[in-house]
Structures are given as structure tokens and as C-alpha cells.
Design a protein around this motif. Structure first.
Motif, PDB file in Angstrom:
ATOM      1  N   HIS A 167      67.845  23.798  14.853  1.00 29.88           N
ATOM      2  CA  HIS A 167      68.503  22.850  15.747  1.00 29.88           C
ATOM      3  C   HIS A 167      68.308  21.417  15.240  1.00 29.88           C
ATOM      4  O   HIS A 167      68.904  20.494  15.738  1.00 29.88           O
ATOM      5  CB  HIS A 167      67.976  23.002  17.181  1.00 29.88           C
ATOM      6  N   ARG A 168      67.507  21.234  14.222  1.00 25.98           N
ATOM      7  CA  ARG A 168      67.212  19.897  13.681  1.00 25.98           C
ATOM      8  C   ARG A 168      68.200  19.544  12.572  1.00 25.98           C
ATOM      9  O   ARG A 168      68.378  20.295  11.621  1.00 25.98           O
ATOM     10  CB  ARG A 168      65.791  19.853  13.133  1.00 25.98           C
ATOM     11  N   THR A 169      68.810  18.374  12.693  1.00 27.68           N
ATOM     12  CA  THR A 169      69.843  17.976  11.733  1.00 27.68           C
ATOM     13  C   THR A 169      69.277  17.716  10.342  1.00 27.68           C
ATOM     14  O   THR A 169      70.000  17.868   9.358  1.00 27.68           O
ATOM     15  CB  THR A 169      70.618  16.746  12.234  1.00 27.68           C
ATOM     16  N   ALA A 170      68.014  17.342  10.232  1.00 26.32           N
ATOM     17  CA  ALA A 170      67.424  17.126   8.904  1.00 26.32           C
ATOM     18  C   ALA A 170      67.441  18.430   8.105  1.00 26.32           C
ATOM     19  O   ALA A 170      67.700  18.418   6.894  1.00 26.32           O
ATOM     20  CB  ALA A 170      66.005  16.593   9.025  1.00 26.32           C
ATOM     21  N   GLN A 171      67.199  19.549   8.773  1.00 24.38           N
ATOM     22  CA  GLN A 171      67.245  20.828   8.076  1.00 24.38           C
ATOM     23  C   GLN A 171      68.678  21.228   7.742  1.00 24.38           C
ATOM     24  O   GLN A 171      68.908  21.883   6.732  1.00 24.38           O
ATOM     25  CB  GLN A 171      66.556  21.913   8.897  1.00 24.38           C
ATOM     26  N   HIS A 172      69.629  20.821   8.565  1.00 30.40           N
ATOM     27  CA  HIS A 172      71.030  21.080   8.226  1.00 30.40           C
ATOM     28  C   HIS A 172      71.348  20.403   6.894  1.00 30.40           C
ATOM     29  O   HIS A 172      71.976  20.995   6.015  1.00 30.40           O
ATOM     30  CB  HIS A 172      72.002  20.530   9.269  1.00 30.40           C
ATOM     31  N   ARG A 173      70.947  19.137   6.774  1.00 35.36           N
ATOM     32  CA  ARG A 173      71.220  18.376   5.546  1.00 35.36           C
ATOM     33  C   ARG A 173      70.560  19.038   4.354  1.00 35.36           C
ATOM     34  O   ARG A 173      71.151  19.156   3.285  1.00 35.36           O
ATOM     35  CB  ARG A 173      70.744  16.929   5.724  1.00 35.36           C
ATOM     36  N   GLU A 174      69.327  19.494   4.527  1.00 36.26           N
ATOM     37  CA  GLU A 174      68.599  20.148   3.441  1.00 36.26           C
ATOM     38  C   GLU A 174      69.331  21.417   2.987  1.00 36.26           C
ATOM     39  O   GLU A 174      69.581  21.606   1.792  1.00 36.26           O
ATOM     40  CB  GLU A 174      67.187  20.472   3.921  1.00 36.26           C
ATOM     41  N   TYR A 175      69.701  22.263   3.929  1.00 38.46           N
ATOM     42  CA  TYR A 175      70.421  23.486   3.589  1.00 38.46           C
ATOM     43  C   TYR A 175      71.813  23.179   3.039  1.00 38.46           C
ATOM     44  O   TYR A 175      72.266  23.828   2.101  1.00 38.46           O
ATOM     45  CB  TYR A 175      70.523  24.431   4.793  1.00 38.46           C
TER      46      TYR A 175
END
Length: 183
Positions: A33-41
Motif C-alpha cells: 500500500h506504500r507508494t515508495a514500494q510501487h516506485r521501487e517495483y
């Protein structure tokens, strides 16, 4: 993640070749649910995707291209277990570059204010990376591969079922559907 991407792209290649570019094939990468992890993936997927696209543009005799094709052969073998009348692998190899050129990688979240719209008609293949913006109420057209490296959260049944959008109306292409989850 790499296995999921390879299986997805073999499915996109076959779908474009046989479906004459109608409909969609999509992959959902739902890490957190964290956007930082979206960016990483998103960055990982985009970088791998772009590198594979570059390698597929190399001469056929290139060792890197031959190795990548063999990795796609393994993904093909996985799909061949569940897809009836899959065309021969060697027949689809020349279409890989076309499939990659007609697949977009998109980060889908509201980090820039609102969730970006997806124009499903603009291309055949989609790899969507995101989280909550793709939870309740978001429809992923032609979803065949789901990669969800996250737990069940607090375990509310409605949330788990809502995330389980890989159930649904997929009889026409069910053999291409794959779900990759945490243990």
C-alpha cells in the motif's frame, strides 16, 4: 518476479499473434500500500523489461539473446501445461519484439494527486504496478498474471476477496492465468 514477467510476455506474444491485437492482456504487480514500494517495483520491472527489449533486438546468434530465448522457452513450457493448442515455441519467437513494443509498464497510484487513467484501447499488453489505487473498484482488463509479494494485511475476508481479482470471468484465457503470492 522475473518468472512472472516471462510467463506474462509469452502470453502477450501468443495473444497478439492469435487474437489479432483485439482485447488486452494485463499483469498486475501489487507489492504494497506504500507508494515508495510501487516506485521501487515499477523501476525494477521497467528496467528488466527495457533490457529484455534491447536484448531481443540483438542478432540471433548473440549469446545474450540465445540465453534470454531459452528463459522464455521455460515460461512457454509452463504455459503449455495449461493452454490447449499453444503454437510452437519457435513460431512465436519472431513475435517477441513486436509484443514488447506493444506492452506498456505503468505505475498506478495517486502519488501525483489522482490515479492515472488507463486507456485500454491504446495498446494490447499492460503491466500495472501499484497498490490501493487498484484495490476496490479498479478493473484490470484481460488480467492474466498477478504478482503480489505481500501478506493478507489484517485478514479481513472482504479485503482478501477484493484483492483476489484473479478470480472472475476468464474462461476464454484461463490457461494463461497465473498468480504469484507470498507463502
Amino acid at each position: 518476479l522475473l518468472e512472472a514477467l516471462r510467463v506474462f510476455m509469452v502470453g502477450v506474444t501468443v495473444g497478439m499473434r492469435e487474437g489479432r491485437n483485439t482485447g488486452n492482456r494485463s499483469m498486475l504487480v501489487h507489492p504494497s500500500h506504500r507508494t515508495a514500494q510501487h516506485r521501487e517495483y515499477y523501476n525494477w520491472v521497467r528496467d528488466v523489461f527495457d533490457e529484455w527489449k534491447r536484448i531481443l533486438g540483438l542478432p540471433d546468434a548473440d549469446a545474450d539473446k540465445q540465453q534470454l530465448i531459452e528463459e522464455f522457452r521455460d515460461a512457454y513450457a509452463d504455459l503449455a501445461r495449461t493452454v490447449e493448442s499453444l503454437p510452437a515455441f519457435d513460431d512465436i519467437v519472431p513475435s517477441f519484439r513486436f509484443a514488447f513494443n506493444n506492452t506498456l509498464v505503468l505505475e498506478v497510484n495517486a502519488v501525483r494527486g489522482s490515479t492515472p487513467p488507463v486507456d485500454w484501447r491504446s495498446t494490447y499488453g499492460w503491466i500495472l504496478v501499484g497498490g490501493q489505487a487498484m484495490d476496490r473498484g479498479f478493473t484490470v482488463e484481460g488480467l492474466t498474471v498477478t504478482y503480489m509479494p505481500r501478506g493478507i494485511g489484517v485478514g479481513n475476508a472482504d479485503t482478501v476477496q477484493q484483492r483476489a481479482r484473479f478470480f472472475g470471468y476468464k474462461r476464454r484465457y484461463l490457461g494463461y492465468c497465473r498468480v504469484y503470492l507470498e507463502q
